[in-house]
Design an enzyme around this catalytic site. Sequence first.
Site, PDB file in Angstrom:
ATOM      1  N   ARG A   1      22.614   6.380  14.402  1.00 48.33           N
ATOM      2  CA  ARG A   1      23.294   7.296  15.147  1.00 48.33           C
ATOM      3  C   ARG A   1      23.594   6.623  16.683  1.00 48.33           C
ATOM      4  NH1 ARG A   1      20.716  12.921  14.801  1.00 48.33           N
ATOM      5  NH2 ARG A   1      19.055  11.844  13.889  1.00 48.33           N
TER       6      ARG A   1
ATOM      7  N   GLY B   1       7.944   6.596  18.642  1.00 51.16           N
ATOM      8  CA  GLY B   1       8.642   5.421  19.502  1.00 51.16           C
ATOM      9  C   GLY B   1      10.023   5.870  20.382  1.00 51.16           C
TER      10      GLY B   1
ATOM     11  N   GLU C   1      10.189  22.925   7.658  1.00 45.29           N
ATOM     12  CA  GLU C   1      11.371  22.125   8.035  1.00 45.29           C
ATOM     13  C   GLU C   1      12.693  23.079   7.962  1.00 45.29           C
ATOM     14  OE1 GLU C   1      11.024  18.865   9.283  1.00 45.29           O
ATOM     15  OE2 GLU C   1       9.094  19.937   9.192  1.00 45.29           O
TER      16      GLU C   1
ATOM     17  N   ARG D   1      16.698  -6.954  42.703  1.00 45.82           N
ATOM     18  CA  ARG D   1      16.461  -7.368  41.235  1.00 45.82           C
ATOM     19  C   ARG D   1      15.158  -7.958  40.994  1.00 45.82           C
ATOM     20  NH1 ARG D   1      21.021 -11.191  39.772  1.00 45.82           N
ATOM     21  NH2 ARG D   1      19.740 -11.493  38.013  1.00 45.82           N
TER      22      ARG D   1
ATOM     23  N   LYS E   1      17.684 -11.292  44.105  1.00 49.70           N
ATOM     24  CA  LYS E   1      17.090 -11.703  43.146  1.00 49.70           C
ATOM     25  C   LYS E   1      15.939 -12.600  43.263  1.00 49.70           C
ATOM     26  CE  LYS E   1      16.761 -14.758  40.172  1.00 49.70           C
ATOM     27  NZ  LYS E   1      17.253 -16.109  39.573  1.00 49.70           N
TER      28      LYS E   1
ATOM     29  N   TYR F   1      24.417 -12.689  48.786  1.00 42.16           N
ATOM     30  CA  TYR F   1      23.765 -12.834  47.691  1.00 42.16           C
ATOM     31  C   TYR F   1      22.530 -13.727  47.623  1.00 42.16           C
ATOM     32  CZ  TYR F   1      21.860 -14.609  43.118  1.00 42.16           C
ATOM     33  OH  TYR F   1      21.006 -14.959  42.107  1.00 42.16           O
TER      34      TYR F   1
ATOM     35  N   ASN G   1      17.679 -13.910  60.475  1.00 45.11           N
ATOM     36  CA  ASN G   1      19.061 -12.963  60.338  1.00 45.11           C
ATOM     37  C   ASN G   1      19.930 -13.722  59.609  1.00 45.11           C
ATOM     38  OD1 ASN G   1      20.474 -10.591  61.763  1.00 45.11           O
ATOM     39  ND2 ASN G   1      21.929 -12.218  61.893  1.00 45.11           N
TER      40      ASN G   1
HETATM   41  C1  UD1 Z   1      10.247  15.933  11.968  1.00 45.75           C
HETATM   42  C2  UD1 Z   1       9.011  17.141  11.763  1.00 45.75           C
HETATM   43  C3  UD1 Z   1       9.648  18.335  12.024  1.00 45.75           C
HETATM   44  C4  UD1 Z   1       9.806  18.394  13.765  1.00 45.75           C
HETATM   45  C5  UD1 Z   1      10.724  17.209  14.364  1.00 45.75           C
HETATM   46  C6  UD1 Z   1      10.576  17.063  15.703  1.00 45.75           C
HETATM   47  C7  UD1 Z   1       8.513  16.189   9.490  1.00 45.75           C
HETATM   48  C8  UD1 Z   1       8.609  16.408   8.118  1.00 45.75           C
HETATM   49  N1  UD1 Z   1       9.190  17.024  10.298  1.00 45.75           N
HETATM   50  O1  UD1 Z   1      11.246  16.104  11.645  1.00 45.75           O
HETATM   51  O2  UD1 Z   1       9.016  19.331  11.898  1.00 45.75           O
HETATM   52  O3  UD1 Z   1      10.450  19.649  14.014  1.00 45.75           O
HETATM   53  O4  UD1 Z   1       9.990  15.741  13.591  1.00 45.75           O
HETATM   54  O5  UD1 Z   1      11.714  16.002  16.046  1.00 45.75           O
HETATM   55  O6  UD1 Z   1       7.627  15.467   9.936  1.00 45.75           O
HETATM   56  N2  UD1 Z   1       9.538   8.174  11.044  1.00 45.75           N
HETATM   57  C9  UD1 Z   1       9.114   6.850  10.407  1.00 45.75           C
HETATM   58  N3  UD1 Z   1       9.060   6.729   8.943  1.00 45.75           N
HETATM   59  C10 UD1 Z   1       9.337   7.680   7.995  1.00 45.75           C
HETATM   60  C11 UD1 Z   1      10.105   8.832   8.447  1.00 45.75           C
HETATM   61  C12 UD1 Z   1      10.344   8.924   9.719  1.00 45.75           C
HETATM   62  O7  UD1 Z   1       8.735   6.180  11.069  1.00 45.75           O
HETATM   63  O8  UD1 Z   1       9.498   7.612   6.782  1.00 45.75           O
HETATM   64  C13 UD1 Z   1      10.073   8.363  12.265  1.00 45.75           C
HETATM   65  C14 UD1 Z   1      11.371   8.028  12.523  1.00 45.75           C
HETATM   66  O9  UD1 Z   1      11.687   7.286  12.757  1.00 45.75           O
HETATM   67  C15 UD1 Z   1      11.401   9.186  13.604  1.00 45.75           C
HETATM   68  C16 UD1 Z   1      10.265  10.456  13.417  1.00 45.75           C
HETATM   69  O10 UD1 Z   1       9.559   9.389  12.534  1.00 45.75           O
HETATM   70  O11 UD1 Z   1      11.165   8.663  14.928  1.00 45.75           O
HETATM   71  C17 UD1 Z   1      10.755  11.668  12.913  1.00 45.75           C
HETATM   72  O12 UD1 Z   1      11.315  11.456  11.674  1.00 45.75           O
HETATM   73  P1  UD1 Z   1      12.403  12.333  11.075  1.00 45.75           P
HETATM   74  O13 UD1 Z   1      12.654  12.174   9.720  1.00 45.75           O
HETATM   75  O14 UD1 Z   1      13.507  12.282  12.021  1.00 45.75           O
HETATM   76  O15 UD1 Z   1      11.804  13.683  11.347  1.00 45.75           O
HETATM   77  P2  UD1 Z   1      12.580  15.020  11.416  1.00 45.75           P
HETATM   78  O16 UD1 Z   1      13.448  15.203  10.596  1.00 45.75           O
HETATM   79  O17 UD1 Z   1      13.228  14.995  13.129  1.00 45.75           O
END
Ligand code: UD1
Length: 428
Positions: free
Chosen positions: A17, A105, A156, A301, A319, A334, A345
Amino acid sequence: MSRPLAVVCLAAGLGKRTKVSIPKVLLPLCGRTLLGCSLDATDALRPQHTIVVVHHQKELVEKEVSSRKGIVCVDQGKPMGTGHAVKMAMQALSDFDGDVLVTYGDCPLITTETLQMLRESMEDSVCAVLTTFQDDPTGLGRILRDEDDNFVGIREHRDCTEEESLIDEVNTGFYCFDSSALRRALLKLKPDNAQGEYYLTDVIAQFADQDLNPVTFTLEDGYETIGVNSLVELGIARARMQERILMRHLSNGVMITDPATTHIDHDVEIGPETKILPFTVIGSGCKVGRGCEVGPFAHLRAGTVLEDGAEIGNFVEAKKTRVGAGSKAKHLTYLGDAVIGKNANIGAGTITANYDGARKHETKIGDGCFVGSGTVIVAPSQLGARSMTGAGAIVKRDSVIGDEEVWVGIPAKLLKRRDPSTIKKESR
Ligand code: UD1
Ligand code: CA
């Protein structure tokens, strides 16, 4: 706290996204990456282990993490849900016994203090879930409670009944687990839900079923837990992070006239009683002393150091430049790779031409030097103490201007020696 701590930071997501090609967790936020912000919050808890779960564009994410000590990246393989991600991380923690903190992350605003409180709220339970309230909880997991208000699980959004979808208390996705209870529960996860994923949230339902009393820790204002999925959300997170950085400087006695138009990155030091005037941008890795003045419309910078009382004014970019105590560059200048002594100065329109197309070169400007307006100094060059250039002088590369010498012209050449009685007292 005596129990050992491991951090599991999930960063395997694709980030479609954002519509930009770099991995989402590497988007910049006030001079760090999103992932960097998240890891800074957990590093302060001094964990024994930090595992970053990666997959999409993992080489780039691994490279970002490689500058930090003691962090291990684990490739999740095909991402099959948050439960699967944590399970893969736990394989790298097979001998670990203690608390496991799960973070993200792409959630850069989380603070060390909140994570510490989440951890402490666990007491003798096996799990604490960080929750908050949302006016619009669309897409988020809902916190389920029984008639006595005991926390019993997370549903969920896609799996909610109509009634459950009205719940405004939501799962932020941050948790602290007891490692052995987590390991046991992960083994039993099944992908039987609307998305066919392994949900980490089902682990909590298991704990509730087994009367292991998972607890919640609730933030009244959940802004710290927002995730960044798009550049719109990055903009929102940036504003909050910027506010936090500016508040820290203001409370240290830095006189920021207009926080709304001032941009200061992480990792900037500014001494008290320094004035930062509107529309100033200060990048990571700058140090500004006490009693300085910066701006309006100034750009400092990386690697720039202003010693006490130095002044950098309108439309000046510096910089990797050291500006000595009391020295001033007030207009249209610069300064790149320059080392400027005390009480110099730098006249309006001065340019240090530091780049020859291939390499960067240094310019040295001595104490009490007076650089005339519109001087171009081609680096490497040196201007001695109390030396002077005439307006519009072009100082050729490899020039060495002696102390008190006055150089003028194009290219600049020695005109005369300065009469010490005409040099301002503070510059002598
Ligand atoms: C998850 C929670 C939800 C919570 C929400 C908050 C679960 C099942 N649901 O939903 O209850 O309200 O976060 O934001 O946990 N990721 C991985 N590997 C995967 C899947 C996800 O690293 O296989 C990481 C994604 O990069 C992301 C984070 O985990 O940063 C959340 O994953 P995502 O699938 O977006 O969870 P949500 O559907 O938002
Ligand atoms: Ca999902």
